[in-house]
Design a protein around this motif. Structure first.
Motif, PDB file in Angstrom:
ATOM      1  N   LEU A 203      -6.349 -11.209   9.477  1.00 36.86           N
ATOM      2  CA  LEU A 203      -4.512  -9.648   8.826  1.00 36.86           C
ATOM      3  C   LEU A 203      -5.062 -10.086   7.419  1.00 36.86           C
ATOM      4  CD1 LEU A 203      -2.472  -9.518  11.443  1.00 36.86           C
ATOM      5  CD2 LEU A 203      -4.509  -7.789  11.240  1.00 36.86           C
ATOM      6  N   GLN A 204      -4.232  -9.022   6.781  1.00 34.27           N
ATOM      7  CA  GLN A 204      -3.965  -9.263   5.196  1.00 34.27           C
ATOM      8  C   GLN A 204      -2.438  -8.431   5.439  1.00 34.27           C
ATOM      9  OE1 GLN A 204      -6.345  -8.115   2.276  1.00 34.27           O
ATOM     10  NE2 GLN A 204      -7.357  -7.055   3.277  1.00 34.27           N
ATOM     11  N   TYR A 205      -1.448  -9.198   4.657  1.00 30.75           N
ATOM     12  CA  TYR A 205      -0.635  -8.680   4.554  1.00 30.75           C
ATOM     13  C   TYR A 205       0.034  -8.497   2.572  1.00 30.75           C
ATOM     14  CZ  TYR A 205       0.562 -10.566   8.376  1.00 30.75           C
ATOM     15  OH  TYR A 205       0.163 -10.978  10.325  1.00 30.75           O
ATOM     16  N   VAL A 206       0.158  -6.729   2.610  1.00 31.28           N
ATOM     17  CA  VAL A 206       0.281  -6.425   1.228  1.00 31.28           C
ATOM     18  C   VAL A 206       1.770  -6.186   1.178  1.00 31.28           C
ATOM     19  CG1 VAL A 206      -0.327  -4.673  -1.073  1.00 31.28           C
ATOM     20  CG2 VAL A 206      -1.929  -6.159   0.993  1.00 31.28           C
ATOM     21  N   VAL A 207       2.428  -6.717   0.107  1.00 27.47           N
ATOM     22  CA  VAL A 207       4.094  -5.697   0.118  1.00 27.47           C
ATOM     23  C   VAL A 207       3.665  -4.826  -1.799  1.00 27.47           C
ATOM     24  CG1 VAL A 207       6.044  -6.346  -0.829  1.00 27.47           C
ATOM     25  CG2 VAL A 207       5.428  -7.222   1.160  1.00 27.47           C
ATOM     26  N   PRO A 213       3.133  -0.347  -8.964  1.00 24.67           N
ATOM     27  CA  PRO A 213       0.962  -0.626  -8.966  1.00 24.67           C
ATOM     28  C   PRO A 213       2.170  -1.779  -7.782  1.00 24.67           C
ATOM     29  CG  PRO A 213       1.408  -1.593 -11.000  1.00 24.67           C
ATOM     30  CD  PRO A 213       2.704  -0.320 -10.949  1.00 24.67           C
ATOM     31  N   SER A 214       0.948  -2.087  -6.984  1.00 23.43           N
ATOM     32  CA  SER A 214       0.976  -3.470  -6.241  1.00 23.43           C
ATOM     33  C   SER A 214       0.380  -4.550  -6.650  1.00 23.43           C
ATOM     34  CB  SER A 214       0.417  -2.970  -5.283  1.00 23.43           C
ATOM     35  OG  SER A 214       0.306  -5.023  -4.473  1.00 23.43           O
ATOM     36  N   LYS A 215       1.283  -5.832  -7.239  1.00 17.14           N
ATOM     37  CA  LYS A 215       1.343  -6.863  -7.486  1.00 17.14           C
ATOM     38  C   LYS A 215      -0.707  -7.477  -6.908  1.00 17.14           C
ATOM     39  CE  LYS A 215       5.091  -7.253 -10.255  1.00 17.14           C
ATOM     40  NZ  LYS A 215       5.505  -5.904  -9.912  1.00 17.14           N
ATOM     41  N   LEU A 216      -0.020  -7.201  -5.529  1.00 20.18           N
ATOM     42  CA  LEU A 216      -0.771  -8.498  -5.048  1.00 20.18           C
ATOM     43  C   LEU A 216      -2.556  -7.520  -4.415  1.00 20.18           C
ATOM     44  CD1 LEU A 216       1.071  -9.026  -1.820  1.00 20.18           C
ATOM     45  CD2 LEU A 216       1.048 -10.434  -3.460  1.00 20.18           C
ATOM     46  N   PRO A 217      -3.908  -8.645  -4.665  1.00 22.80           N
ATOM     47  CA  PRO A 217      -4.910  -7.207  -4.289  1.00 22.80           C
ATOM     48  C   PRO A 217      -5.483  -7.098  -3.194  1.00 22.80           C
ATOM     49  CG  PRO A 217      -5.472  -9.784  -4.893  1.00 22.80           C
ATOM     50  CD  PRO A 217      -3.811  -9.902  -5.154  1.00 22.80           C
ATOM     51  N   LEU A 218      -5.941  -6.697  -2.855  1.00 20.35           N
ATOM     52  CA  LEU A 218      -7.024  -5.651  -1.696  1.00 20.35           C
ATOM     53  C   LEU A 218      -8.490  -5.511  -2.197  1.00 20.35           C
ATOM     54  CD1 LEU A 218      -4.323  -3.269  -0.213  1.00 20.35           C
ATOM     55  CD2 LEU A 218      -5.261  -5.557   0.980  1.00 20.35           C
ATOM     56  N   LYS A 219      -9.017  -5.448  -1.335  1.00 20.83           N
ATOM     57  CA  LYS A 219     -10.923  -5.510  -0.852  1.00 20.83           C
ATOM     58  C   LYS A 219     -10.571  -3.813  -1.171  1.00 20.83           C
ATOM     59  CE  LYS A 219     -11.671  -9.461   2.082  1.00 20.83           C
ATOM     60  NZ  LYS A 219     -12.181  -9.439   3.118  1.00 20.83           N
ATOM     61  N   GLY A 220     -11.349  -3.526  -2.271  1.00 22.08           N
ATOM     62  CA  GLY A 220     -11.253  -1.916  -2.331  1.00 22.08           C
ATOM     63  C   GLY A 220     -10.255  -1.228  -3.287  1.00 22.08           C
ATOM     64  N   ASP A 221     -10.929  -0.496  -3.750  1.00 21.00           N
ATOM     65  CA  ASP A 221      -9.742   0.260  -4.474  1.00 21.00           C
ATOM     66  C   ASP A 221      -8.377   0.934  -4.124  1.00 21.00           C
ATOM     67  OD1 ASP A 221      -8.485   2.349  -6.752  1.00 21.00           O
ATOM     68  OD2 ASP A 221     -10.113   3.087  -6.821  1.00 21.00           O
ATOM     69  N   PHE A 222      -7.644   0.108  -4.345  1.00 14.02           N
ATOM     70  CA  PHE A 222      -6.389   0.616  -3.928  1.00 14.02           C
ATOM     71  C   PHE A 222      -4.681   0.326  -4.585  1.00 14.02           C
ATOM     72  CE2 PHE A 222      -8.236  -1.591   0.140  1.00 14.02           C
ATOM     73  CZ  PHE A 222      -7.555  -0.627   0.803  1.00 14.02           C
ATOM     74  N   SER A 223      -5.460   0.550  -6.078  1.00 11.11           N
ATOM     75  CA  SER A 223      -4.743   0.632  -7.222  1.00 11.11           C
ATOM     76  C   SER A 223      -4.214   1.900  -7.021  1.00 11.11           C
ATOM     77  CB  SER A 223      -5.162   0.639  -8.595  1.00 11.11           C
ATOM     78  OG  SER A 223      -5.999   1.369  -9.043  1.00 11.11           O
ATOM     79  N   VAL A 224      -3.099   2.349  -7.642  1.00 12.06           N
ATOM     80  CA  VAL A 224      -2.814   3.644  -8.170  1.00 12.06           C
ATOM     81  C   VAL A 224      -1.035   3.592  -8.580  1.00 12.06           C
ATOM     82  CG1 VAL A 224      -0.855   3.476  -5.750  1.00 12.06           C
ATOM     83  CG2 VAL A 224      -1.793   5.601  -6.620  1.00 12.06           C
TER      84      VAL A 224
END
Length: 288
Positions: A203-207, A213-224
């Motif tokens: 599991l990944q946990y992202v806040v 924008p989110s300060k936590l990286p995710l695999k793939g393009d999740f920036s908005v």
């Protein structure tokens, strides 16, 4: 039969998962027990196996009708007699279920916490061969009980008429303070907490901070890009993520009105969505 023999006979597993055996041993020793295990960790076996060893009736208190039906069906598929009493059943259906538990070879009776507030039901409880009280989603007693299911706060009242019956409280969510509160409100004879690690490697946990924008990286393009804040910004984040992640998703919100609003907004943006909450009729909840 021993716990391992019960497990092998009815569930066809060779051995227990981590912590299950310790919890079962605690229950069989007659100790009030609070078990903290992550979702999917096998909490139900922690009361089902010792009940089959003790050969009595386990009273299972759970907030969800769907869960009651699912577990009863699962137990029956293993040739284990189980019953449930829930909203929508007629008086005769409830009476038959209780008679079966009193006079028949039944091992499990599932009820909601609200059912325990019925004087008629509580009187029948004293006539049943109850050997264990299992309280599922026990965090509702402390963390959410005051707002979500206030009936959870009165579960301990039945212990006055069943003083020798141990309690097994189960939850996947409890801080140390909540764990203490659960034990106090269930009138534990002594503190007894058994805890399994909640770490999940899959599991990944992202806040995400609304308004930035989110300060936590995710695999793939999740920036908005984000400008401003509030509900519209949260919806923009949800739409962005759902449009990029395959499969189904669950969006939790604070109240019933917001559940419907979010579902309508997502549907308007060509994302298949529906809402579900306790204010719906039994038929609607089943359909959804």
């Amino acid at each position: 039969m021993s716990p391992t023999e019960v497990l092998q006979t009815y569930w066809h597993y060779d051995d227990f998962r981590p912590l299950q055996a310790e919890i079962i041993d605690s229950v069989l020793a007659g100790k009030d027990t609070l078990a903290l295990m992550p979702t999917g960790g096998g909490k139900s076996l922690c009361f089902q196996v010792p009940t089959m060893v003790k050969d009595g009736l386990c009273l299972v208190i759970t907030p969800l009708i769907a869960l009651m039906k699912d577990q009863v069906a699962n137990l029956r598929s293993r040739d284990i007699f189980a019953a449930a009493i829930y909203t929508g059943m007629s008086y005769d259906q409830q009476r038959v279920a209780l008679d079966n538990c009193q006079f028949g070879p039944y091992h499990f009776l599932y009820v909601s916490p609200e059912r325990l507030e019925s004087e008629t039901f509580r009187k029948r409880l004293t006539e049943l061969p109850i050997c264990l009280i299992a309280v599922d989603e026990a965090h509702c007693i402390s963390q959410w009980g005051y707002d979500f299911r206030p009936s959870y706060l009165h579960i301990a009242d039945i212990r006055e008429s069943l003083p020798e019956v141990p309690v097994l409280a189960l939850t996947a969510t409890a801080t140390p303070a909540v764990a203490d509160d659960i034990q106090e409100r269930l009138h534990f004879r002594e503190k007894n907490v058994l805890k399994k690690s909640f770490r999940r490697e899959n599991l990944q946990y992202v806040v995400r901070e609304v308004g930035g924008p989110s300060k936590l990286p995710l695999k793939g393009d999740f920036s908005v890009p984000t400008t401003g804040d509030g509900r519209e910004e949260k919806i923009a984040q949800i739409v962005h993520i759902l449009s990029r992640v395959a499969g189904s998703a669950i969006v939790y919100v604070r109240n019933r009105k917001r559940a419907q609003e979010v579902a309508e907004v997502l549907s308007a943006r060509q994302i298949s969505a529906d809402f579900y909450h306790a204010g719906l009729s039994t038929q609607e909840r089943t359909r959804k």
